[in-house]
Design a protein around this motif. Structure first.
Motif, PDB file in Angstrom:
ATOM      1  N   UNK A 165       0.781  -1.234   0.000  1.00 30.10           N
ATOM      2  CA  UNK A 165       0.000   0.000   0.000  1.00 30.10           C
ATOM      3  C   UNK A 165       0.811   1.281   0.000  1.00 30.10           C
ATOM      4  N   UNK A 166       2.120   1.179   0.206  1.00 29.19           N
ATOM      5  CA  UNK A 166       2.959   2.378   0.186  1.00 29.19           C
ATOM      6  C   UNK A 166       4.414   1.951  -0.010  1.00 29.19           C
ATOM      7  N   UNK A 167       5.283   2.938  -0.178  1.00 32.21           N
ATOM      8  CA  UNK A 167       6.705   2.671  -0.417  1.00 32.21           C
ATOM      9  C   UNK A 167       7.325   1.854   0.713  1.00 32.21           C
ATOM     10  N   UNK A 168       7.047   2.227   1.962  1.00 32.51           N
ATOM     11  CA  UNK A 168       7.649   1.516   3.096  1.00 32.51           C
ATOM     12  C   UNK A 168       7.216   0.057   3.134  1.00 32.51           C
ATOM     13  N   UNK A 169       5.995  -0.219   2.699  1.00 32.65           N
ATOM     14  CA  UNK A 169       5.461  -1.583   2.745  1.00 32.65           C
ATOM     15  C   UNK A 169       5.436  -2.235   1.369  1.00 32.65           C
ATOM     16  N   UNK A 170       6.393  -1.867   0.525  1.00 34.11           N
ATOM     17  CA  UNK A 170       6.439  -2.476  -0.808  1.00 34.11           C
ATOM     18  C   UNK A 170       6.833  -3.947  -0.681  1.00 34.11           C
ATOM     19  N   UNK A 171       6.316  -4.757  -1.594  1.00 35.55           N
ATOM     20  CA  UNK A 171       6.495  -6.203  -1.537  1.00 35.55           C
ATOM     21  C   UNK A 171       7.964  -6.632  -1.541  1.00 35.55           C
ATOM     22  N   UNK A 172       8.841  -5.838  -2.190  1.00 34.92           N
ATOM     23  CA  UNK A 172      10.253  -6.222  -2.256  1.00 34.92           C
ATOM     24  C   UNK A 172      11.121  -5.449  -1.269  1.00 34.92           C
ATOM     25  N   UNK A 175      11.129  -3.880   5.087  1.00 33.71           N
ATOM     26  CA  UNK A 175      10.100  -4.002   6.130  1.00 33.71           C
ATOM     27  C   UNK A 175       9.269  -5.259   5.896  1.00 33.71           C
ATOM     28  N   UNK A 176       8.867  -5.475   4.652  1.00 30.42           N
ATOM     29  CA  UNK A 176       8.063  -6.664   4.338  1.00 30.42           C
ATOM     30  C   UNK A 176       8.912  -7.920   4.514  1.00 30.42           C
ATOM     31  N   UNK A 177      10.180  -7.865   4.093  1.00 29.21           N
ATOM     32  CA  UNK A 177      11.065  -9.030   4.246  1.00 29.21           C
ATOM     33  C   UNK A 177      11.175  -9.416   5.725  1.00 29.21           C
ATOM     34  N   UNK A 178      11.304  -8.422   6.612  1.00 30.47           N
ATOM     35  CA  UNK A 178      11.520  -8.691   8.030  1.00 30.47           C
ATOM     36  C   UNK A 178      10.234  -9.049   8.774  1.00 30.47           C
ATOM     37  N   UNK A 179       9.155  -8.285   8.535  1.00 30.12           N
ATOM     38  CA  UNK A 179       7.953  -8.431   9.353  1.00 30.12           C
ATOM     39  C   UNK A 179       6.821  -9.218   8.693  1.00 30.12           C
ATOM     40  N   UNK A 180       6.854  -9.316   7.379  1.00 31.69           N
ATOM     41  CA  UNK A 180       5.815 -10.041   6.639  1.00 31.69           C
ATOM     42  C   UNK A 180       6.470 -10.967   5.616  1.00 31.69           C
ATOM     43  N   UNK A 183       4.847 -12.592   2.588  1.00 33.28           N
ATOM     44  CA  UNK A 183       4.377 -11.769   1.473  1.00 33.28           C
ATOM     45  C   UNK A 183       5.528 -11.132   0.693  1.00 33.28           C
ATOM     46  N   UNK A 184       6.747 -11.373   1.136  1.00 31.94           N
ATOM     47  CA  UNK A 184       7.908 -10.779   0.488  1.00 31.94           C
ATOM     48  C   UNK A 184       8.088 -11.347  -0.920  1.00 31.94           C
ATOM     49  N   UNK A 185       8.397 -10.456  -1.850  1.00 33.43           N
ATOM     50  CA  UNK A 185       8.713 -10.841  -3.234  1.00 33.43           C
ATOM     51  C   UNK A 185      10.057 -10.241  -3.572  1.00 33.43           C
ATOM     52  N   UNK A 186      10.999 -11.094  -3.931  1.00 38.60           N
ATOM     53  CA  UNK A 186      12.341 -10.615  -4.292  1.00 38.60           C
ATOM     54  C   UNK A 186      12.245  -9.709  -5.516  1.00 38.60           C
TER      55      UNK A 186
END
Length: 188
Positions: A165-172, A175-180, A183-186
């Motif tokens: 939904x925003x830059x900080x929570x982008x899939x790659x 933040x997403x790699x560490x906390x989600x 849902x992380x996408x390389x």
């Protein structure tokens, strides 16, 4: 009331040059969220435009520090972010007829704040069908509604996924790699 001699300010530009400037117009938009005793929530938006120099309109003069525009819009929402009540008020407008459109905003009742809400209300209240200034309150009010209900949904265990939904929570992103991680996408 705003005193014009209190409004001098200095701006530092990107090149660190000091440039004196004088405030002419100020718009303040605030959104406040309230828990109601009946288990619903109010989001109140408030917009106020003031000027520091007299403005001559066909309907009269707006004096320094007086509001040119002052509108309030209050929506009541339920847990699913459905609007169950809406009230618009024009406290100050440049024309005596500005407040005549306020009752139209009752048609927000029944709408749900969700993706696409802003585009929907822009179409619904476009041009002569609404008030530009009341319309400008709706997007930040929708954001305030999410901010208000997110901790409540979390306490209830109701999942709300903001990943992507925003830059900080982008899939790659980190933040997403560490906390989600699920849902992380390389990056490609």
């Amino acid at each position: 009331m705003i005193c014009p001699n209190e409004l001098k300010t200095t701006m530092i530009t990107e090149t660190s040059e000091s440039v004196e400037r004088r405030l002419i117009h100020q718009r303040r938009v605030t959104c406040s969220g309230f828990a109601r005793s009946d288990g619903t929530w109010d989001i109140e938006g408030h917009l106020i435009d003031t000027v520091t120099e007299s403005v001559e309109l066909v309907t009269g003069t707006i004096a320094p520090g007086e509001p040119m525009h002052e509108m309030r819009l209050c929506i009541t929402i339920d847990l699913e972010m459905r609007i169950i009540d809406a009230q618009a008020r024009t406290l100050h407008g440049p024309y005596p007829v500005c407040g005549e459109i306020n009752a139209t905003y009752r048609s927000l009742i029944g709408l749900q704040i969700k993706p696409g809400f802003t585009q929907l209300v822009k179409r619904q209240f476009r041009d002569e069908l609404g008030c530009t200034h009341l319309n400008e309150l709706l997007p930040p009010m929708a954001t305030a509604a999410f901010q208000l209900l997110l901790p409540i949904w979390a306490q209830m265990g109701k999942p709300f996924n903001m990943v992507g939904g925003c830059h900080a929570l982008r899939f790659d992103g980190d933040i997403v790699r560490k906390y989600f991680p699920d849902q992380f996408r390389a990056p490609d």
